[in-house]
Design an enzyme around this catalytic site. Structure first.
Site, PDB file in Angstrom:
ATOM      1  N   ARG A  56      42.302  32.494  31.821  1.00  0.00           N
ATOM      2  CA  ARG A  56      43.651  31.942  31.816  1.00  0.00           C
ATOM      3  C   ARG A  56      43.605  30.460  32.153  1.00  0.00           C
ATOM      4  NH1 ARG A  56      48.670  34.188  35.511  1.00  0.00           N
ATOM      5  NH2 ARG A  56      50.306  32.901  34.591  1.00  0.00           N
ATOM      6  N   GLN A  78      50.040  38.221  49.201  1.00  0.00           N
ATOM      7  CA  GLN A  78      48.855  38.892  48.674  1.00  0.00           C
ATOM      8  C   GLN A  78      47.674  37.924  48.685  1.00  0.00           C
ATOM      9  OE1 GLN A  78      49.356  40.701  44.853  1.00  0.00           O
ATOM     10  NE2 GLN A  78      47.260  41.424  44.720  1.00  0.00           N
ATOM     11  N   GLU A  96      44.561  32.823  40.983  1.00  0.00           N
ATOM     12  CA  GLU A  96      44.637  31.379  40.735  1.00  0.00           C
ATOM     13  C   GLU A  96      46.068  30.854  40.868  1.00  0.00           C
ATOM     14  OE1 GLU A  96      43.214  27.945  37.527  1.00  0.00           O
ATOM     15  OE2 GLU A  96      42.534  30.020  37.296  1.00  0.00           O
ATOM     16  N   ARG A  98      48.357  31.943  42.909  1.00  0.00           N
ATOM     17  CA  ARG A  98      48.615  31.823  44.348  1.00  0.00           C
ATOM     18  C   ARG A  98      47.898  30.614  44.933  1.00  0.00           C
ATOM     19  NH1 ARG A  98      46.437  37.413  45.366  1.00  0.00           N
ATOM     20  NH2 ARG A  98      46.387  37.486  43.097  1.00  0.00           N
ATOM     21  N   ASN A 130      40.038  51.820  55.072  1.00  0.00           N
ATOM     22  CA  ASN A 130      41.233  51.076  55.464  1.00  0.00           C
ATOM     23  C   ASN A 130      42.498  51.830  55.051  1.00  0.00           C
ATOM     24  OD1 ASN A 130      42.324  48.638  56.635  1.00  0.00           O
ATOM     25  ND2 ASN A 130      42.983  48.079  54.585  1.00  0.00           N
TER      26      ASN A 130
END
Length: 300
Positions: A56, A78, A96, A98, A130
């Site tokens: 991208r 996130q 990317e 973010r 987790n």
């Protein structure tokens, strides 16, 4: 101390550990590697490089600005994912948008998941462990599932086997990540439940979604009440049906006939006929005496 503050402190502590040359972690077998795999760590933006093979290349400037505004208000919800190249040098794997928005927002650090050379199986184990914890909020669980999809390429069926959850349960968690970031934060902070979030997902209009979210909080709506609000909104979007076309009766009574009957009885009558040819005659009267007069006329 809140859970969020504890997590941030942990992220800063691990960040300091990674910047110590004596703790340069390169493999899952290295000392302190178990503290890195599966944890969120705050990394300096300048230590992260863009993957040159990132397919991208075009990013909508307007949506980046919107994300940057959201990050200024809520932080990076996130974390991004990077892989370690060398000491204090990392390459972006995912996130990317973010990363770019964080730079626009003026951040100097960003929460990150770090991948190291041979941590694939360790990461799976860490994430699965987790997910099994009882103190995770629904968004944290959803993010863990998403990481197993993005980074390990597990299908929902494979995840179902590993974590012991039904595929439909996993899908319901993943759908929460489609919610507006503000609503995701609301779930993480306990303002609304996963049930509220699942009801809101069905609304595509983000403004309406946000309006109902604030209504849930201000009016303390239950999940069932929220589902009803959403249902009523969706019903309002359905096209209104046209006017019902009345079926034509097999015969009709002319105004002349009505007038003739009314003249005979000395009062104005009303006659209605339905589609099957059935009907009724309404004969009004003014008093008991008038009623007896009409009866006498009918009897002849």
């Amino acid at each position: 101390m809140t859970q969020a503050i504890k997590k941030q402190a942990l992220g800063r502590g691990l960040s300091a550990l990674l910047k110590d040359p004596e703790n340069d972690i390169k493999s899952v077998n290295d000392k302190n590697a178990d503290k890195v795999v599966g944890n969120i760590i705050e990394l300096e933006l300048e230590a992260i490089e863009i993957n040159p093979f990132q397919p991208r290349s075009n990013f909508n400037e307007e949506t980046l600005q919107e994300l940057a505004s959201s990050i200024k208000e809520l932080g990076v919800i996130q974390p991004i994912t990077v892989r370690k190249l060398e000491f204090n040098k990392y390459q972006l794997i995912s996130g990317e948008r973010r990363l770019r928005a964080a730079k626009i927002a003026g951040l100097t650090v960003i929460p990150s998941y770090i991948r190291i050379a041979d941590d694939n199986e360790s990461l799976v184990m860490a994430l699965v462990e987790n997910i099994q914890r009882h103190d995770l909020d629904p968004i944290e669980i959803a993010l863990s599932y998403q990481r197993l999809i993005d980074e390990i390429q597990l299908t929902q069926e494979q995840m179902s086997d590993k974590v012991g959850k039904k595929r439909s349960t996993i899908a319901n968690y993943l759908r929460l990540l489609k919610l507006d970031p503000i609503i995701q934060t609301g779930i993480r902070d306990g303002f609304i439940s996963m049930g509220h979030g699942r009801a809101l997902i069905t609304i595509e209009n983000e403004d309406i979604q946000s309006d109902i979210y604030h209504k849930i909080i201000s009016q303390n709506l239950s999940v069932r009440e929220t589902e009803n609000v959403v249902k009523n909104y969706q019903e309002s979007l359905k096209p209104k049906s046209g006017k019902t076309i009345k079926a034509i009766p097999p015969f009709s009574v002319s105004e002349m006939d009505k007038k003739e009957i009314g003249t005979t009885l000395g009062t104005k009558v009303d006659i209605k006929i339905d589609a099957k040819g059935k009907g009724k005659i309404t004969i009004p009267f003014k008093s008991e005496a008038d009623f007896q007069r009409i009866i006498a006329l009918i009897k002849g």
